[in-house]
Design a protein around this motif. Structure first.
Motif, short mmCIF file in Angstrom:
data_model
loop_
_atom_site.label_atom_id
_atom_site.label_comp_id
_atom_site.label_asym_id
_atom_site.label_seq_id
_atom_site.Cartn_x
_atom_site.Cartn_y
_atom_site.Cartn_z
N HIS A 260 0.86 -1.18 0.00
CA HIS A 260 0.00 0.00 0.00
C HIS A 260 0.90 1.23 0.00
O HIS A 260 1.52 1.57 1.01
CB HIS A 260 -0.91 0.01 1.22
CG HIS A 260 -1.87 -1.14 1.27
ND1 HIS A 260 -2.36 -1.67 2.43
CD2 HIS A 260 -2.42 -1.87 0.26
CE1 HIS A 260 -3.17 -2.66 2.15
NE2 HIS A 260 -3.22 -2.81 0.84
N ASP A 261 0.97 1.89 -1.13
CA ASP A 261 1.88 3.03 -1.30
C ASP A 261 1.34 4.25 -0.56
O ASP A 261 0.20 4.66 -0.78
CB ASP A 261 2.02 3.34 -2.79
CG ASP A 261 3.21 4.24 -3.08
OD1 ASP A 261 3.49 5.14 -2.27
OD2 ASP A 261 3.86 4.03 -4.12
N PRO A 262 2.15 4.86 0.33
CA PRO A 262 1.70 6.04 1.07
C PRO A 262 1.35 7.23 0.19
O PRO A 262 0.68 8.15 0.65
CB PRO A 262 2.91 6.36 1.97
CG PRO A 262 3.63 5.07 2.12
CD PRO A 262 3.48 4.38 0.81
N LEU A 263 1.77 7.21 -1.07
CA LEU A 263 1.47 8.35 -1.95
C LEU A 263 -0.04 8.54 -2.13
O LEU A 263 -0.51 9.62 -2.51
CB LEU A 263 2.16 8.21 -3.30
CG LEU A 263 1.66 7.20 -4.33
CD1 LEU A 263 0.51 7.76 -5.17
CD2 LEU A 263 2.79 6.80 -5.28
N TYR A 264 -0.83 7.48 -1.86
CA TYR A 264 -2.28 7.58 -2.01
C TYR A 264 -2.97 8.20 -0.80
O TYR A 264 -4.17 8.50 -0.86
CB TYR A 264 -2.89 6.20 -2.26
CG TYR A 264 -2.44 5.57 -3.57
CD1 TYR A 264 -2.84 6.10 -4.79
CD2 TYR A 264 -1.60 4.47 -3.58
CE1 TYR A 264 -2.42 5.54 -5.98
CE2 TYR A 264 -1.17 3.89 -4.77
CZ TYR A 264 -1.58 4.44 -5.97
OH TYR A 264 -1.15 3.89 -7.15
N LEU A 265 -2.25 8.38 0.29
CA LEU A 265 -2.88 8.90 1.51
C LEU A 265 -3.62 10.23 1.30
O LEU A 265 -4.76 10.37 1.77
CB LEU A 265 -1.84 9.03 2.63
CG LEU A 265 -1.30 7.70 3.18
CD1 LEU A 265 -0.11 7.95 4.10
CD2 LEU A 265 -2.39 6.93 3.92
N PRO A 266 -3.04 11.20 0.59
CA PRO A 266 -3.79 12.44 0.36
C PRO A 266 -5.08 12.24 -0.43
O PRO A 266 -6.05 12.99 -0.25
CB PRO A 266 -2.80 13.31 -0.43
CG PRO A 266 -1.45 12.77 -0.07
CD PRO A 266 -1.66 11.30 0.09
N ASP B 259 -8.80 13.53 0.52
CA ASP B 259 -9.65 14.32 -0.38
C ASP B 259 -11.03 13.69 -0.52
O ASP B 259 -12.05 14.40 -0.53
CB ASP B 259 -9.00 14.41 -1.77
CG ASP B 259 -7.78 15.33 -1.79
OD1 ASP B 259 -7.65 16.15 -0.86
OD2 ASP B 259 -6.98 15.23 -2.73
N LYS B 260 -11.08 12.37 -0.61
CA LYS B 260 -12.36 11.67 -0.79
C LYS B 260 -13.26 11.84 0.44
O LYS B 260 -14.49 11.93 0.30
CB LYS B 260 -12.10 10.18 -1.04
CG LYS B 260 -13.30 9.41 -1.56
CD LYS B 260 -13.59 9.73 -3.01
CE LYS B 260 -14.65 8.79 -3.59
NZ LYS B 260 -14.99 9.15 -4.98
N ARG B 261 -12.68 11.88 1.62
CA ARG B 261 -13.51 12.00 2.84
C ARG B 261 -14.26 13.32 2.85
O ARG B 261 -15.33 13.43 3.45
CB ARG B 261 -12.63 11.89 4.09
CG ARG B 261 -11.72 13.08 4.23
CD ARG B 261 -10.97 13.15 5.52
NE ARG B 261 -10.05 14.28 5.44
CZ ARG B 261 -9.64 15.00 6.45
NH1 ARG B 261 -10.04 14.70 7.66
NH2 ARG B 261 -8.81 16.00 6.29
N LYS B 262 -13.72 14.34 2.17
CA LYS B 262 -14.37 15.65 2.14
C LYS B 262 -15.69 15.61 1.38
O LYS B 262 -16.50 16.54 1.48
CB LYS B 262 -13.44 16.68 1.50
CG LYS B 262 -12.16 16.93 2.31
CD LYS B 262 -11.21 17.86 1.58
CE LYS B 262 -9.90 18.04 2.34
NZ LYS B 262 -8.93 18.89 1.60
N GLU B 263 -15.91 14.53 0.63
CA GLU B 263 -17.16 14.36 -0.11
C GLU B 263 -18.21 13.64 0.75
O GLU B 263 -19.28 13.27 0.26
CB GLU B 263 -16.91 13.59 -1.39
CG GLU B 263 -15.95 14.29 -2.35
CD GLU B 263 -15.62 13.44 -3.57
OE1 GLU B 263 -16.50 12.66 -4.01
OE2 GLU B 263 -14.49 13.53 -4.06
N GLU C 124 -14.72 4.24 -3.44
CA GLU C 124 -13.42 3.65 -3.75
C GLU C 124 -12.55 4.66 -4.48
O GLU C 124 -13.04 5.54 -5.19
CB GLU C 124 -13.59 2.41 -4.64
CG GLU C 124 -14.35 1.28 -3.98
CD GLU C 124 -14.65 0.13 -4.93
OE1 GLU C 124 -13.83 -0.82 -4.99
OE2 GLU C 124 -15.69 0.18 -5.60
N ILE C 125 -11.25 4.53 -4.29
CA ILE C 125 -10.26 5.24 -5.10
C ILE C 125 -9.32 4.20 -5.69
O ILE C 125 -9.08 3.16 -5.09
CB ILE C 125 -9.46 6.28 -4.27
CG1 ILE C 125 -8.67 5.60 -3.15
CG2 ILE C 125 -10.37 7.37 -3.72
CD1 ILE C 125 -7.66 6.52 -2.47
N PRO C 126 -8.79 4.43 -6.89
CA PRO C 126 -7.90 3.44 -7.49
C PRO C 126 -6.51 3.47 -6.86
O PRO C 126 -5.98 4.54 -6.54
CB PRO C 126 -7.84 3.87 -8.96
CG PRO C 126 -8.11 5.34 -8.92
CD PRO C 126 -9.05 5.57 -7.78
#
Length: 228
Positions: free
Chosen positions: A92-98, A102-106, A194-196
Protein backbone atom coordinates in the motif's frame (compact mmCIF):
# COMPACT_ATOMS: atom_id res chain seq x y z
CA UNK A 1 -7.56 13.84 14.20
CA UNK A 2 -6.31 11.27 11.73
CA UNK A 3 -4.77 7.98 12.82
CA UNK A 4 -3.08 5.44 10.59
CA UNK A 5 -3.39 1.93 12.02
CA UNK A 6 -0.79 -0.57 10.82
CA UNK A 7 -0.70 -4.17 12.11
CA UNK A 8 2.78 -5.70 12.19
CA UNK A 9 4.32 -9.09 12.67
CA UNK A 10 8.00 -9.43 11.82
CA UNK A 11 8.17 -6.32 9.64
CA UNK A 12 11.56 -4.95 10.68
CA UNK A 13 12.68 -4.72 7.05
CA UNK A 14 9.79 -2.42 6.14
CA UNK A 15 8.23 -0.60 9.03
CA UNK A 16 10.68 2.16 9.93
CA UNK A 17 11.03 3.24 6.31
CA UNK A 18 7.24 3.18 5.95
CA UNK A 19 6.72 5.43 8.98
CA UNK A 20 9.25 7.92 7.62
CA UNK A 21 7.53 8.03 4.23
CA UNK A 22 4.10 8.49 5.85
CA UNK A 23 5.43 11.39 7.92
CA UNK A 24 6.73 13.07 4.77
CA UNK A 25 3.35 12.62 3.05
CA UNK A 26 0.59 13.65 5.48
CA UNK A 27 0.12 14.95 9.02
CA UNK A 28 -1.25 12.05 11.07
CA UNK A 29 -0.58 9.87 14.10
CA UNK A 30 0.85 6.48 13.17
CA UNK A 31 -0.41 3.68 15.42
CA UNK A 32 1.43 0.38 15.15
CA UNK A 33 -0.16 -2.78 16.58
CA UNK A 34 2.56 -5.41 16.85
CA UNK A 35 1.85 -9.07 17.56
CA UNK A 36 4.96 -9.84 19.60
CA UNK A 37 7.45 -9.77 16.72
CA UNK A 38 10.77 -11.36 17.58
CA UNK A 39 12.77 -9.92 14.68
CA UNK A 40 13.57 -6.49 16.12
CA UNK A 41 10.48 -4.70 14.79
CA UNK A 42 9.74 -3.00 18.12
CA UNK A 43 13.34 -2.04 18.72
CA UNK A 44 13.50 -0.46 15.27
CA UNK A 45 10.32 1.51 15.90
CA UNK A 46 11.44 2.71 19.32
CA UNK A 47 14.68 3.97 17.82
CA UNK A 48 12.76 6.45 15.64
CA UNK A 49 11.74 8.69 18.53
CA UNK A 50 8.82 10.26 16.64
CA UNK A 51 6.27 12.13 18.75
CA UNK A 52 3.42 11.10 16.43
CA UNK A 53 4.18 7.38 16.71
CA UNK A 54 2.15 5.14 19.03
CA UNK A 55 3.13 1.48 19.43
CA UNK A 56 0.78 -1.11 20.93
CA UNK A 57 2.52 -4.38 21.74
CA UNK A 58 0.33 -7.47 22.00
CA UNK A 59 1.93 -10.39 23.79
CA UNK A 60 -0.69 -13.11 23.41
CA UNK A 61 -3.30 -12.03 20.86
CA UNK A 62 -2.87 -12.82 17.17
CA UNK A 63 -4.64 -12.10 13.91
CA UNK A 64 -5.04 -9.29 11.39
CA UNK A 65 -8.63 -8.54 12.34
CA UNK A 66 -8.07 -8.43 16.08
CA UNK A 67 -4.98 -6.24 15.54
CA UNK A 68 -6.93 -3.76 13.42
CA UNK A 69 -9.80 -3.75 15.91
CA UNK A 70 -7.36 -3.14 18.78
CA UNK A 71 -5.79 -0.26 16.86
CA UNK A 72 -9.17 1.26 16.05
CA UNK A 73 -10.28 1.11 19.70
CA UNK A 74 -7.04 2.77 20.80
CA UNK A 75 -7.41 5.46 18.14
CA UNK A 76 -11.02 6.17 19.17
CA UNK A 77 -9.97 6.42 22.81
CA UNK A 78 -7.40 9.01 21.76
CA UNK A 79 -9.98 11.09 19.89
CA UNK A 80 -9.60 9.92 16.30
CA UNK A 81 -12.10 11.33 13.80
CA UNK A 82 -10.75 9.23 10.93
CA UNK A 83 -8.66 6.07 10.78
CA UNK A 84 -6.74 4.80 7.78
CA UNK A 85 -5.69 1.15 7.82
CA UNK A 86 -2.84 -0.11 5.67
CA UNK A 87 -0.32 -2.93 5.42
CA UNK A 88 3.25 -2.60 6.65
CA UNK A 89 5.00 -4.06 3.62
CA UNK A 90 4.73 -1.19 1.10
CA UNK A 91 2.12 -3.02 -0.96
CA UNK A 92 0.00 0.00 0.00
CA UNK A 93 1.88 3.03 -1.30
CA UNK A 94 1.70 6.04 1.07
CA UNK A 95 1.47 8.35 -1.95
CA UNK A 96 -2.28 7.58 -2.01
CA UNK A 97 -2.88 8.90 1.51
CA UNK A 98 -3.79 12.44 0.36
CA UNK A 99 -6.33 10.96 -2.06
CA UNK A 100 -8.11 9.24 0.82
CA UNK A 101 -8.25 12.54 2.68
CA UNK A 102 -9.65 14.32 -0.38
CA UNK A 103 -12.36 11.67 -0.79
CA UNK A 104 -13.51 12.00 2.84
CA UNK A 105 -14.37 15.65 2.14
CA UNK A 106 -17.16 14.36 -0.11
CA UNK A 107 -18.84 12.83 2.94
CA UNK A 108 -17.70 9.23 2.60
CA UNK A 109 -17.66 7.08 5.73
CA UNK A 110 -15.65 4.27 4.14
CA UNK A 111 -13.15 4.70 1.32
CA UNK A 112 -11.50 1.60 -0.14
CA UNK A 113 -8.17 1.67 -1.95
CA UNK A 114 -9.33 -0.44 -4.87
CA UNK A 115 -7.29 -2.61 -7.19
CA UNK A 116 -10.33 -3.38 -9.33
CA UNK A 117 -11.64 -0.05 -10.61
CA UNK A 118 -10.34 2.07 -13.47
CA UNK A 119 -6.83 3.21 -12.64
CA UNK A 120 -6.21 0.41 -10.17
CA UNK A 121 -4.11 -2.69 -10.74
CA UNK A 122 -1.89 -5.34 -9.15
CA UNK A 123 1.81 -5.72 -9.83
CA UNK A 124 4.07 -8.74 -9.23
CA UNK A 125 1.40 -11.14 -8.01
CA UNK A 126 1.49 -14.78 -9.15
CA UNK A 127 -1.55 -16.13 -10.97
CA UNK A 128 -2.68 -18.13 -7.92
CA UNK A 129 -2.95 -15.02 -5.73
CA UNK A 130 -4.82 -13.16 -8.47
CA UNK A 131 -7.35 -15.99 -8.77
CA UNK A 132 -7.84 -16.15 -4.98
CA UNK A 133 -8.36 -12.40 -4.74
CA UNK A 134 -10.75 -12.21 -7.69
CA UNK A 135 -12.67 -15.21 -6.40
CA UNK A 136 -12.97 -13.77 -2.89
CA UNK A 137 -14.32 -10.49 -4.22
CA UNK A 138 -16.83 -12.28 -6.44
CA UNK A 139 -18.10 -14.25 -3.45
CA UNK A 140 -18.54 -11.14 -1.29
CA UNK A 141 -20.40 -9.32 -4.03
CA UNK A 142 -22.59 -12.38 -4.68
CA UNK A 143 -23.42 -13.35 -1.10
CA UNK A 144 -23.42 -9.97 0.64
CA UNK A 145 -24.58 -7.81 -2.29
CA UNK A 146 -21.67 -5.43 -1.82
CA UNK A 147 -21.55 -2.63 -4.41
CA UNK A 148 -17.78 -2.35 -3.99
CA UNK A 149 -15.33 -3.72 -6.54
CA UNK A 150 -12.62 -4.47 -3.97
CA UNK A 151 -13.90 -5.88 -0.69
CA UNK A 152 -10.68 -7.45 0.56
CA UNK A 153 -8.26 -4.53 0.40
CA UNK A 154 -6.93 -3.42 3.79
CA UNK A 155 -6.07 0.05 2.45
CA UNK A 156 -9.07 1.95 3.83
CA UNK A 157 -10.27 5.14 5.41
CA UNK A 158 -13.03 4.99 8.04
CA UNK A 159 -15.00 7.91 9.48
CA UNK A 160 -15.80 7.94 13.18
CA UNK A 161 -19.36 6.76 12.40
CA UNK A 162 -17.95 3.83 10.44
CA UNK A 163 -15.43 3.02 13.16
CA UNK A 164 -18.21 2.73 15.72
CA UNK A 165 -19.81 0.09 13.51
CA UNK A 166 -16.73 -1.98 12.69
CA UNK A 167 -15.53 -2.37 16.28
CA UNK A 168 -18.66 -4.49 16.73
CA UNK A 169 -16.96 -7.15 14.57
CA UNK A 170 -15.60 -8.71 17.73
CA UNK A 171 -15.70 -12.29 16.46
CA UNK A 172 -13.73 -11.58 13.27
CA UNK A 173 -10.09 -11.94 14.23
CA UNK A 174 -8.39 -12.77 10.94
CA UNK A 175 -8.77 -11.68 7.32
CA UNK A 176 -12.54 -12.03 7.69
CA UNK A 177 -12.55 -8.73 9.57
CA UNK A 178 -12.40 -6.95 6.21
CA UNK A 179 -15.73 -8.31 5.02
CA UNK A 180 -17.37 -7.94 8.42
CA UNK A 181 -16.42 -4.26 8.41
CA UNK A 182 -17.95 -3.70 4.97
CA UNK A 183 -21.06 -5.69 5.85
CA UNK A 184 -21.57 -3.66 9.04
CA UNK A 185 -21.15 -0.33 7.24
CA UNK A 186 -23.55 -1.32 4.45
CA UNK A 187 -26.16 -2.39 7.03
CA UNK A 188 -25.76 0.98 8.76
CA UNK A 189 -26.45 2.70 5.39
CA UNK A 190 -23.29 4.77 5.53
CA UNK A 191 -21.69 6.28 2.42
CA UNK A 192 -19.02 4.09 0.82
CA UNK A 193 -16.70 4.64 -2.12
CA UNK A 194 -13.42 3.65 -3.75
CA UNK A 195 -10.26 5.24 -5.10
CA UNK A 196 -7.90 3.44 -7.49
CA UNK A 197 -4.56 2.17 -6.20
CA UNK A 198 -1.69 0.22 -7.69
CA UNK A 199 -1.00 -2.72 -5.37
CA UNK A 200 2.58 -3.98 -5.43
CA UNK A 201 3.53 -7.29 -3.87
CA UNK A 202 5.86 -7.07 -0.89
CA UNK A 203 9.61 -6.96 -1.51
CA UNK A 204 10.62 -8.04 2.00
CA UNK A 205 9.13 -10.55 4.43
CA UNK A 206 6.42 -13.14 3.90
CA UNK A 207 2.68 -13.01 3.31
CA UNK A 208 0.52 -13.83 6.35
CA UNK A 209 -2.26 -15.41 4.27
CA UNK A 210 -2.48 -19.18 4.79
CA UNK A 211 -4.83 -21.93 3.61
CA UNK A 212 -6.29 -22.07 7.12
CA UNK A 213 -6.96 -18.32 7.02
CA UNK A 214 -8.75 -18.69 3.67
CA UNK A 215 -10.94 -21.48 5.00
CA UNK A 216 -11.84 -19.46 8.10
CA UNK A 217 -12.63 -16.46 5.87
CA UNK A 218 -15.00 -18.50 3.68
CA UNK A 219 -16.84 -19.97 6.67
CA UNK A 220 -17.28 -16.49 8.08
CA UNK A 221 -18.67 -15.23 4.78
CA UNK A 222 -21.30 -17.98 4.81
CA UNK A 223 -22.12 -17.07 8.41
CA UNK A 224 -22.75 -13.44 7.42
CA UNK A 225 -24.85 -14.56 4.48
CA UNK A 226 -27.02 -16.83 6.62
CA UNK A 227 -27.64 -14.03 9.10
CA UNK A 228 -28.56 -11.43 6.48
Amino acid sequence: MIYIVIPTYKEKENITRLVKVINSTIDATVLIVDDNSQDGTLEALNSLGFSNLVVVERKTERGLGSAIRSGIKTALDKGAEYVITMDADFSHDPLYLPYFLDKRKEGYDLVIGSRYIKGGKIENWPLKRRIISKGANFLVKFFLKSPLHDNTSNYRLYSKRALEEVIKCDNANGFEFQICAIYSIIKAKLKIGEIPIVFRDRENGNSKLTTKEMYTWFKYLLKLYSSS
